[in-house]
Structure formats: structure tokens, C-alpha cells
Design a protein around this motif. Sequence first.
Motif, mmCIF file in Angstrom:
data_model
loop_
_atom_site.group_PDB
_atom_site.id
_atom_site.type_symbol
_atom_site.label_atom_id
_atom_site.label_comp_id
_atom_site.label_asym_id
_atom_site.label_seq_id
_atom_site.Cartn_x
_atom_site.Cartn_y
_atom_site.Cartn_z
ATOM 1 N N HIS A 154 0.840 -1.202 0.000
ATOM 2 C CA HIS A 154 0.000 0.000 0.000
ATOM 3 C C HIS A 154 0.877 1.255 0.000
ATOM 4 N N ARG A 155 1.926 1.238 0.813
ATOM 5 C CA ARG A 155 2.841 2.384 0.875
ATOM 6 C C ARG A 155 3.560 2.592 -0.457
ATOM 7 N N ARG A 156 3.926 1.495 -1.113
ATOM 8 C CA ARG A 156 4.596 1.624 -2.420
ATOM 9 C C ARG A 156 3.662 2.222 -3.462
ATOM 10 N N THR A 157 2.408 1.751 -3.466
ATOM 11 C CA THR A 157 1.443 2.263 -4.438
ATOM 12 C C THR A 157 1.229 3.766 -4.256
ATOM 13 N N GLU A 158 1.032 4.161 -3.010
ATOM 14 C CA GLU A 158 0.841 5.590 -2.743
ATOM 15 C C GLU A 158 2.132 6.362 -3.020
ATOM 16 N N GLY A 159 3.277 5.718 -2.745
ATOM 17 C CA GLY A 159 4.565 6.362 -2.996
ATOM 18 C C GLY A 159 4.801 6.619 -4.475
ATOM 19 N N GLN A 160 4.345 5.694 -5.329
ATOM 20 C CA GLN A 160 4.481 5.886 -6.773
ATOM 21 C C GLN A 160 3.712 7.113 -7.227
ATOM 22 N N ALA A 161 2.497 7.304 -6.684
ATOM 23 C CA ALA A 161 1.701 8.479 -7.040
ATOM 24 C C ALA A 161 2.384 9.751 -6.556
ATOM 25 N N LEU A 162 2.908 9.692 -5.317
ATOM 26 C CA LEU A 162 3.635 10.852 -4.784
ATOM 27 C C LEU A 162 4.868 11.164 -5.624
ATOM 28 N N GLY A 163 5.598 10.103 -6.013
ATOM 29 C CA GLY A 163 6.811 10.289 -6.795
ATOM 30 C C GLY A 163 6.524 10.939 -8.139
ATOM 31 N N SER A 164 5.441 10.512 -8.786
ATOM 32 C CA SER A 164 5.073 11.096 -10.082
ATOM 33 C C SER A 164 4.728 12.569 -9.936
ATOM 34 N N ASP A 165 3.986 12.889 -8.890
ATOM 35 C CA ASP A 165 3.613 14.285 -8.655
ATOM 36 C C ASP A 165 4.846 15.135 -8.355
ATOM 37 N N PRO A 275 12.984 42.891 -12.211
ATOM 38 C CA PRO A 275 11.598 42.590 -11.812
ATOM 39 C C PRO A 275 11.125 41.210 -12.252
ATOM 40 N N GLU A 276 11.563 40.759 -13.429
ATOM 41 C CA GLU A 276 11.119 39.452 -13.905
ATOM 42 C C GLU A 276 11.714 38.337 -13.054
ATOM 43 N N ILE A 277 12.990 38.472 -12.680
ATOM 44 C CA ILE A 277 13.613 37.479 -11.806
ATOM 45 C C ILE A 277 12.916 37.474 -10.447
ATOM 46 N N SER A 278 12.580 38.644 -9.937
ATOM 47 C CA SER A 278 11.885 38.732 -8.641
ATOM 48 C C SER A 278 10.560 37.989 -8.695
ATOM 49 N N GLY A 279 9.831 38.114 -9.808
ATOM 50 C CA GLY A 279 8.561 37.404 -9.949
ATOM 51 C C GLY A 279 8.745 35.903 -9.999
ATOM 52 N N ILE A 280 9.800 35.468 -10.703
ATOM 53 C CA ILE A 280 10.070 34.031 -10.795
ATOM 54 C C ILE A 280 10.450 33.481 -9.424
ATOM 55 N N VAL A 281 11.207 34.259 -8.655
ATOM 56 C CA VAL A 281 11.603 33.830 -7.306
ATOM 57 C C VAL A 281 10.376 33.592 -6.435
ATOM 58 N N VAL A 282 9.398 34.488 -6.516
ATOM 59 C CA VAL A 282 8.161 34.326 -5.738
ATOM 60 C C VAL A 282 7.445 33.043 -6.151
ATOM 61 N N ASP A 283 7.331 32.802 -7.464
ATOM 62 C CA ASP A 283 6.665 31.586 -7.953
ATOM 63 C C ASP A 283 7.435 30.331 -7.536
ATOM 64 N N PHE A 284 8.761 30.403 -7.573
ATOM 65 C CA PHE A 284 9.600 29.271 -7.177
ATOM 66 C C PHE A 284 9.324 28.904 -5.716
ATOM 67 N N GLU A 289 6.986 25.208 -1.643
ATOM 68 C CA GLU A 289 6.182 24.898 -0.464
ATOM 69 C C GLU A 289 5.232 23.732 -0.745
ATOM 70 N N LYS A 290 4.742 23.665 -1.984
ATOM 71 C CA LYS A 290 3.882 22.527 -2.354
ATOM 72 C C LYS A 290 4.676 21.226 -2.319
ATOM 73 N N VAL A 291 5.925 21.282 -2.758
ATOM 74 C CA VAL A 291 6.801 20.106 -2.692
ATOM 75 C C VAL A 291 7.047 19.727 -1.236
ATOM 76 N N ARG A 292 7.281 20.730 -0.408
ATOM 77 C CA ARG A 292 7.556 20.474 1.017
ATOM 78 C C ARG A 292 6.368 19.755 1.675
ATOM 79 N N GLU A 293 5.164 20.162 1.325
ATOM 80 C CA GLU A 293 3.969 19.513 1.880
ATOM 81 C C GLU A 293 3.906 18.037 1.476
ATOM 82 N N GLN A 294 4.268 17.767 0.221
ATOM 83 C CA GLN A 294 4.210 16.386 -0.260
ATOM 84 C C GLN A 294 5.231 15.480 0.407
#
Length: 299
Positions: A154-165, A275-284, A289-294
Amino acid sequence: MGQKMAKRKENQDAVLSMTGYGRGAGEFPWGRVTVEVRSLNHRYLEIAVRSPKGILFLEPEVRRLVRDRVSRGKVEVFLSFESTAPDFRIDRKRAGEVAEGLAEVASMLGDTVRLEHILAVGEIINTRETEIPEDMGQAILDTVAEALERMLAHRRTEGQALGSDLASRVGELEGKVSRIEGIAPQVPDRIRRQLESFLESVNTGSQIDPQRLEAEIAILAQKSDVTEEITRLKTHLAAFRMALSSGSAVGRRMDFLLQEMQREINTIGSKSSHPEISGIVVDFKTDMEKVREQIQNIE
């Protein structure tokens, strides 16, 4: 045969989730044993075993089976059994003594003795714990191992989905680093234009020394240079990708790599005035943070 081996290798290379469930059951001469295993997120490995008194002697071995298979997470093991043997014992000797004594009293009173009178005295019928022979221990442990393997599947199956994401999200982060890398060479020219515009706006008619101007531009460009930070970010992202395919417990390593990426992207944000680099930094940072949650759910 080759497909089975490839599938097995794919499972081994996938990251493992820390959440999972498995169940095993076994039939024995004295009854039926059921084992349920549940694992949850946890910073370290924590094992809890809950079992009837009759099989408490197996707890150390159950913990060993878990440690051999799991390195991180909260793992709860529940063992239960349904006995096929009577779970009570009749004390016939005491019942006879009570019946004889009550019969004497009843004859004196001209009454009769019924079953409920005997049972009301107590300690005639006693409940008892089912005792499981110690030589049946291995069979029970085999049932525990079966439940653990199903939990791991079960952990492997869920891990595969997490890994793909996570692989997809890392790709987005790599794309943002490439965009920063493409814009970074424009920073010196932008600094030049800004400095020339500023000097023109405050010029009192004195001649601007071209060499001094170039020196100031070089100093500001050097302070704004993010080449090293970009290189380290790309290295950390490559290491993160390798961790995704390692098949081992990598949750803590991923967390460490994210901390290092956070440090580098913060430096890029503070160094660059583009300014463009600053915007990319914010998006990064948002995507990171989404990766950190996963990864909080990865072993």
C-alpha cells in the motif's frame, strides 16, 4: 518472467509513502488470529503493538519484524483472536459442594434447590484467557509478516503516485531556474542603463569619466551576479531527482535539499533587482512549499 522482474525493480525504485494499511489472518487449532497494521506520518520510527495477554510474549519479535521493514513513520500493529475453545471453566467440585450445602438448608425449610440458586453463590463458572502454545509463535509471526507486506505494498502504491507528482513539480522548478539563468546575463546592461539614466538626471554639466562608470557597473554587476546560486540550485534539483528514484528512505534527505534550495533562492531574490527574476523567485518559493507539503508523507 522478464516483465515480473522489471515490475519488481520498478517497485523497489519508487519512493515509499508513510501511510498504509495491511491485514493478515491465520487459522490455528485454538482459533483464528487477525493482524492489522496501520502506518502514519511521523518524524521518526514509532511502533505500537496491541495484543491479547495470551500472545504478549511475541511483542519483541513483532517489533523486530516492523524495524526490519520500516525506517520511518508511526506503525500500529493490532493482534486479535477468536478462540474455538470454550472461554470458561466449570468448577464441578465447588458446584457439588454448594449443591450439597444448599440441599441441606432446603430440606430444613421444606424447599427445593434449583440451578440458579447454585450459580448465585458464585465462582462456579469462571472465565479464562485462551492460552496459546509458545510453539505456535512462528505461525503467528508469519501472519504479522503477511500483514506488514500488504501494508508495504500500500505504501509503495501511494509512494508511486507521490513520486510522479513530485517529479512533475521538480520539473516546474527546473524550468523556473532555467528562466532565471536566461535572464541573468541581462542584469549588467540593465544596471548600466539605470546608472546612466541616474547620472544624467543629476548631472551638473561635469564630464562623466567612462572608466569610473565601467568600474561602478562592474562592481554592481558582481554584487548582482547569481551564477553560483543558479549552479547550486541545479545541483540540488538534480540530487532531488536522484532521490526520487533511489527506492530507499529519502524523506529526510529531500527535506534537507529543500532547505538548501530555500537558501539559494532567497539569495537570488535579495541579489537581483530585475523585476522578472523577482517574480520568478516568488513563484519558485510557492511551488517549493507545495513540494515540502508532499514530502512530509515520504519515508
